[in-house]
Design a protein around this motif. Structure first.
Motif, PDB file in Angstrom:
ATOM      1  N   ALA A  54      69.024  28.165 -17.068  1.00 59.61           N
ATOM      2  CA  ALA A  54      68.006  28.605 -17.547  1.00 59.61           C
ATOM      3  C   ALA A  54      66.821  28.454 -17.632  1.00 59.61           C
ATOM      4  CB  ALA A  54      68.401  29.880 -18.925  1.00 59.61           C
ATOM      5  N   ARG A  55      66.036  27.070 -18.067  1.00 59.92           N
ATOM      6  CA  ARG A  55      66.143  25.920 -18.338  1.00 59.92           C
ATOM      7  C   ARG A  55      65.708  25.726 -16.930  1.00 59.92           C
ATOM      8  NH1 ARG A  55      66.278  21.062 -21.920  1.00 59.92           N
ATOM      9  NH2 ARG A  55      64.950  19.178 -20.265  1.00 59.92           N
ATOM     10  N   ARG A  56      66.903  25.321 -15.966  1.00 56.95           N
ATOM     11  CA  ARG A  56      66.075  24.618 -15.120  1.00 56.95           C
ATOM     12  C   ARG A  56      65.579  25.687 -14.143  1.00 56.95           C
ATOM     13  NH1 ARG A  56      71.747  21.767 -13.569  1.00 56.95           N
ATOM     14  NH2 ARG A  56      71.594  20.145 -15.425  1.00 56.95           N
ATOM     15  N   VAL A  57      66.271  26.658 -13.767  1.00 60.27           N
ATOM     16  CA  VAL A  57      65.159  27.937 -12.955  1.00 60.27           C
ATOM     17  C   VAL A  57      63.823  28.234 -13.668  1.00 60.27           C
ATOM     18  CG1 VAL A  57      65.556  30.714 -12.517  1.00 60.27           C
ATOM     19  CG2 VAL A  57      67.426  28.861 -12.225  1.00 60.27           C
ATOM     20  N   LEU A  58      63.916  28.519 -14.945  1.00 58.64           N
ATOM     21  CA  LEU A  58      62.780  28.821 -15.578  1.00 58.64           C
ATOM     22  C   LEU A  58      61.303  27.577 -14.950  1.00 58.64           C
ATOM     23  CD1 LEU A  58      63.415  30.395 -18.718  1.00 58.64           C
ATOM     24  CD2 LEU A  58      62.930  31.554 -16.785  1.00 58.64           C
ATOM     25  N   PHE A  70      56.373  35.448 -16.207  1.00 59.01           N
ATOM     26  CA  PHE A  70      57.336  35.660 -16.915  1.00 59.01           C
ATOM     27  C   PHE A  70      58.066  34.242 -17.416  1.00 59.01           C
ATOM     28  CE2 PHE A  70      61.840  37.050 -17.278  1.00 59.01           C
ATOM     29  CZ  PHE A  70      62.204  37.718 -18.437  1.00 59.01           C
ATOM     30  N   PHE A  71      58.538  33.642 -16.011  1.00 54.27           N
ATOM     31  CA  PHE A  71      58.808  32.336 -16.698  1.00 54.27           C
ATOM     32  C   PHE A  71      58.777  31.425 -17.638  1.00 54.27           C
ATOM     33  CE2 PHE A  71      62.445  32.109 -12.614  1.00 54.27           C
ATOM     34  CZ  PHE A  71      62.443  33.542 -12.802  1.00 54.27           C
ATOM     35  N   THR A  72      57.245  31.742 -17.815  1.00 47.83           N
ATOM     36  CA  THR A  72      56.378  31.109 -18.198  1.00 47.83           C
ATOM     37  C   THR A  72      56.740  31.212 -19.822  1.00 47.83           C
ATOM     38  OG1 THR A  72      54.950  30.306 -16.819  1.00 47.83           O
ATOM     39  CG2 THR A  72      53.595  29.618 -18.864  1.00 47.83           C
ATOM     40  N   PHE A  73      56.809  32.267 -19.963  1.00 46.19           N
ATOM     41  CA  PHE A  73      56.629  33.377 -21.284  1.00 46.19           C
ATOM     42  C   PHE A  73      57.966  32.687 -21.900  1.00 46.19           C
ATOM     43  CE2 PHE A  73      58.736  37.167 -23.549  1.00 46.19           C
ATOM     44  CZ  PHE A  73      58.336  36.842 -24.380  1.00 46.19           C
ATOM     45  N   CYS A  74      59.280  33.014 -21.341  1.00 43.83           N
ATOM     46  CA  CYS A  74      60.413  32.594 -21.787  1.00 43.83           C
ATOM     47  C   CYS A  74      60.829  30.976 -21.931  1.00 43.83           C
ATOM     48  CB  CYS A  74      61.237  32.922 -20.068  1.00 43.83           C
ATOM     49  SG  CYS A  74      61.548  34.688 -20.051  1.00 43.83           S
ATOM     50  N   LEU A  75      59.938  30.229 -21.151  1.00 44.45           N
ATOM     51  CA  LEU A  75      59.903  28.712 -21.381  1.00 44.45           C
ATOM     52  C   LEU A  75      59.266  28.940 -22.895  1.00 44.45           C
ATOM     53  CD1 LEU A  75      59.309  27.154 -18.097  1.00 44.45           C
ATOM     54  CD2 LEU A  75      60.902  26.232 -19.444  1.00 44.45           C
ATOM     55  N   GLU A  76      58.020  29.617 -22.837  1.00 47.73           N
ATOM     56  CA  GLU A  76      57.891  28.953 -24.673  1.00 47.73           C
ATOM     57  C   GLU A  76      57.932  29.798 -25.518  1.00 47.73           C
ATOM     58  OE1 GLU A  76      53.696  30.254 -22.905  1.00 47.73           O
ATOM     59  OE2 GLU A  76      53.032  29.481 -22.307  1.00 47.73           O
ATOM     60  N   LYS A  77      58.838  30.220 -25.337  1.00 44.90           N
ATOM     61  CA  LYS A  77      59.444  31.875 -26.553  1.00 44.90           C
ATOM     62  C   LYS A  77      60.766  30.072 -26.979  1.00 44.90           C
ATOM     63  CE  LYS A  77      60.589  35.528 -28.535  1.00 44.90           C
ATOM     64  NZ  LYS A  77      60.469  35.614 -29.783  1.00 44.90           N
ATOM     65  N   GLY A  78      61.926  30.041 -26.014  1.00 42.92           N
ATOM     66  CA  GLY A  78      62.587  29.127 -25.910  1.00 42.92           C
ATOM     67  C   GLY A  78      62.061  27.822 -26.334  1.00 42.92           C
ATOM     68  N   HIS A  79      60.945  27.527 -26.248  1.00 43.99           N
ATOM     69  CA  HIS A  79      60.368  26.151 -26.683  1.00 43.99           C
ATOM     70  C   HIS A  79      60.154  25.886 -28.554  1.00 43.99           C
ATOM     71  CE1 HIS A  79      58.417  22.066 -27.077  1.00 43.99           C
ATOM     72  NE2 HIS A  79      57.363  22.484 -27.181  1.00 43.99           N
ATOM     73  N   ALA A 116      66.901  27.879 -26.590  1.00 43.29           N
ATOM     74  CA  ALA A 116      66.111  27.099 -27.376  1.00 43.29           C
ATOM     75  C   ALA A 116      67.571  25.845 -26.956  1.00 43.29           C
ATOM     76  CB  ALA A 116      65.788  27.823 -28.987  1.00 43.29           C
ATOM     77  N   ALA A 117      68.487  26.004 -27.915  1.00 44.62           N
ATOM     78  CA  ALA A 117      69.729  25.170 -27.538  1.00 44.62           C
ATOM     79  C   ALA A 117      69.767  24.388 -26.122  1.00 44.62           C
ATOM     80  CB  ALA A 117      70.507  25.059 -27.933  1.00 44.62           C
ATOM     81  N   SER A 118      69.230  24.802 -25.045  1.00 47.22           N
ATOM     82  CA  SER A 118      69.207  23.676 -23.967  1.00 47.22           C
ATOM     83  C   SER A 118      68.013  23.055 -24.006  1.00 47.22           C
ATOM     84  CB  SER A 118      69.464  25.001 -22.948  1.00 47.22           C
ATOM     85  OG  SER A 118      69.116  24.790 -21.708  1.00 47.22           O
ATOM     86  N   ILE A 119      66.657  23.562 -24.428  1.00 53.25           N
ATOM     87  CA  ILE A 119      65.364  23.252 -23.956  1.00 53.25           C
ATOM     88  C   ILE A 119      65.179  21.795 -24.746  1.00 53.25           C
ATOM     89  CG2 ILE A 119      62.892  23.490 -24.656  1.00 53.25           C
ATOM     90  CD1 ILE A 119      62.988  25.622 -23.317  1.00 53.25           C
TER      91      ILE A 119
END
Length: 156
Positions: A54-58, A70-79, A116-119
């Motif tokens: 997921a992190r790579r795709v995002l 959307f991808f930026t939102f997901c990355l920011e949410k996870g971060h 989050a664990a991946s990030i």
């Protein structure tokens, strides 16, 4: 049989996950234990995919037209979730991950916890154990909470 498939697939949907699958099962008078086990399995299946890909795709898609927002939102949410987890947890990061996933609040759950664990580059095996324990806790809370609400509603 079809209701069990619905529970399974609901539990795989991001943001809804097991938190929506268990109430669906209770509302449809399905046996709670079987529904609970199916929801846990469905909620856990996406975890390795999220952790490793997921992190790579995002990151790949964050600057692309149409999907970039959307991808930026997901990355920011996870971060943000990961940073909050780190701040609050200190050395108990995996316990914090367990609680983050296990306490059924909107925006928390297996998808966000695994992302989050991946990030945060957390250990995969320890993350899976913490997330799995969190899913089990969330299922117990959602099952008990839904049963209580249904009981109270039946009184009126």
């Amino acid at each position: 049989m079809i209701n069990y498939l619905i529970v399974f697939f609901i539990s795989m949907v991001p943001l809804i996950e097991l938190r929506g699958a268990i109430p669906y099962a209770v509302a449809n008078n399905m046996p709670l234990l079987q529904s609970y086990i199916i929801a846990i399995i469905g909620n856990m299946i996406p975890m390795p995919i999220i952790f490793f890909f997921a992190r790579r795709v995002l990151e790949w898609g964050k600057d692309k037209p149409v999907i970039g927002g959307f991808f930026t939102f997901c990355l920011e949410k996870g971060h943000k979730g990961g940073e909050k987890l780190k701040e609050k947890a200190g050395n108990g990061l995996y316990v914090a991950l367990f609680l983050f996933v296990g306490i059924p609040v909107p925006g928390t759950g297996a998808w966000t916890g695994t992302l989050a664990a991946s990030i945060l580059d957390m250990d995969f095996k320890k993350s899976v154990k913490a997330t799995m324990a969190g899913i089990v806790l969330a299922g117990v809370i959602m099952g008990a909470g839904t049963k209580i609400i249904m009981f109270i509603a039946s009184l009126f």
